[in-house]
Design an enzyme around this catalytic site. Structure first.
Site, PDB file in Angstrom:
ATOM      1  N   PHE A   1      -0.821   4.062   9.004  1.00  0.00           N
ATOM      2  CA  PHE A   1      -1.130   4.969   7.882  1.00  0.00           C
ATOM      3  C   PHE A   1      -1.565   6.360   8.357  1.00  0.00           C
ATOM      4  O   PHE A   1      -2.303   7.049   7.677  1.00  0.00           O
ATOM      5  CB  PHE A   1      -2.191   4.366   6.939  1.00  0.00           C
TER       6      PHE A   1
ATOM      7  N   CYS B   1       0.414   1.015  -7.477  1.00  0.00           N
ATOM      8  CA  CYS B   1      -0.905   0.461  -7.130  1.00  0.00           C
ATOM      9  C   CYS B   1      -1.915   1.507  -6.659  1.00  0.00           C
ATOM     10  O   CYS B   1      -2.904   1.739  -7.341  1.00  0.00           O
ATOM     11  CB  CYS B   1      -0.756  -0.617  -6.069  1.00  0.00           C
TER      12      CYS B   1
END
Length: 447
Positions: free
Chosen positions: A260, A271
């Site tokens: 990430f 989400c």
């Protein structure tokens, strides 16, 4: 006697969970209120793209030749209540229209419709992502409505599915979290997940509030990591640094990790954005809003990336208006290995450029139908080559493997100008520059 399982809601989460439970050896009955969905699933077809899901479904759906027959679908609440020992609630919790808070109407309706038919011992298990405190409220409502009274219990078992890896994440979860109030509920859930537990998946037992907080906390942490590296890309841009090398260097610190940390146009999907907003809204209701004010900045950094990509495209075209300029957009989904275009940064950027007069042509390996429904006024091409044909600038906005494997020389033959903007920092700059392309990415040196 073997447990029987029901799954309420057969969208992305529910369809995957139902197929996975059948794969684990259980008799499964899925319920939905949309007839078309039930018909489709009953034929072994899924209404979304998810690698491996349709094959798994066809392996178990009753009536399909060669299937185990362990999985059926219905619209009848009484049948579901009668059939199941453990009932998984897998319905959607979208963002409320016009506010940050989570819309609990689908969960509430599902629990109420089911509870009034539950006459004997059974366990209702919430998997949906809900505001902390919901499980307490729903447990009280079940007690009120269920003819079975205190023999009907609630547990909370949050889902951690990653689109593109949902089947794997259900069958081999990296952790199983259960919020329970009794030994019986814990025992039943250990039985449901006996196979993954035996294979080494950690089983974490908590109270209701902690179980509800795990998913939103995890998503908030991931969102923070993504927005952090995107903020560093802004600094690198100003200081002429290289955010890819920066990310590589800090990623070697195992306290931080490499995942990430790829700068780009930010996160989207159904989400992360809505979960962090609902988390902020719920913290405010609990009087703990100060604890999560940082998430407002995380959200802001994320949304800013899209506008910066539009600006980068404008600069690449000489800094003037987009009017009459041809822009190729590679990617429509919010992430690869999915057909999900909900809150997709790629489509958002494409839409902004289109609204400013650009002639935008989009190509995506799996998301074309959904993109067309959402943005019917954009242009669409059947291949990457067709999208790039005649383009003044190419934007790479979803990191599909197909795009990483494109031949820059071949694309260069059809493009009007060899200018590529890598909105995901996923392409190899050297390869593109060797083919005479001008390569730009956020927070990266221009040469």
């Amino acid at each position: 006697m073997a447990l029987k399982i029901t799954v309420i809601g057969t969208g992305y989460l529910g369809a995957t969970h139902a197929a996975a439970m059948a794969e684990l050896g259980f008799e499964v009955l899925g319920l939905d209120v949309v007839p078309e969905k039930i018909e489709m699933l009953g034929e072994g077809r899924v209404p979304m793209f998810e690698p491996g899901l349709e094959e798994l479904l066809r392996k178990h759906v009753a009536g399909i030749e060669g299937s185990t027959g362990r999985l059926r679908f219905t619209m009848d609440w009484a049948e579901v209540a009668e059939f199941g020992d453990v009932h998984f609630v897998c319905v959607n919790t979208p963002q409320k229209h016009g506010e940050y808070a989570c819309d609990m109407s689908y969960v509430d309706a599902a629990v109420e419709s089911l509870a009034k038919h539950l006459r004997g011992p059974s366990l209702v298990v919430g998997k949906s992502t809900v505001p902390v405190g919901s499980a307490d409220r729903l447990a009280a409502r079940i007690l009120e409505l269920a003819p079975g009274g205190s023999e009907v219990e609630l547990a909370w078992n949050p889902e951690f599915l990653r689109e593109g890896f949902a089947v794997q994440d259900t069958l081999h979860p990296d952790r199983i979290v259960v919020g329970v109030r009794s030994e019986r509920a814990e025992k039943l859930l250990r039985e449901v997940y006996a196979t993954p537990i035996a294979d080494g998946s950690p089983f974490v037992v908590t109270d209701f509030p902690t179980a509800e907080l795990v998913k939103t906390s995890a998503n908030s942490f991931l969102a923070t990591k993504i927005s952090f590296i995107n903020a560093m890309a802004e600094v690198c841009e100003a200081a002429d640094g290289d955010v890819a090398k920066l990310a590589e260097a800090i990623g070697h610190d195992d306290r931080i990790g490499k995942k990430f940390l790829r700068a780009g146009i930010g996160f989207g999907g159904g989400c992360l954005p809505k979960d962090i907003r609902a988390f902020m809204a719920r913290a405010g209701e609990l009087g703990a809003d100060q604890a999560l004010t940082f998430l407002r900045e995380i959200d802001s950094i994320n949304m800013r990336q899209r506008g910066q990509m539009v600006e980068l495209a404008r600069q690449a075209l000489g800094g003037g208006p987009f009017l009459g300029k041809r822009v190729a957009v590679l990617g429509a989904t919010f992430k690869p290995d999915s057909d999900d275009v909900r809150d997709s940064p790629a489509l958002n950027v494409a839409g902004q450029i289109h609204l400013q007069g650009g002639q935008v042509t989009v190509y995506d390996p799996k998301g074309m139908d959904n993109a067309r429904r959402l943005f019917p006024t954009l242009g669409y091409a059947d291949t990457a080559i067709d999208a790039v044909r005649g383009a003044d600038v190419v934007l790479h906005l979803t990191e599909w493997r197909e795009f990483r494997e494109l031949d820059p020389a071949e694309l260069g033959e059809v493009a009007a100008a060899r200018v590529i903007l890598d909105g995901r920092n996923a392409l190899d700059p050297e390869v593109w520059r060797k083919a005479d392309w001008s390569y730009r990415a956020m927070g990266r040196p221009t040469a």
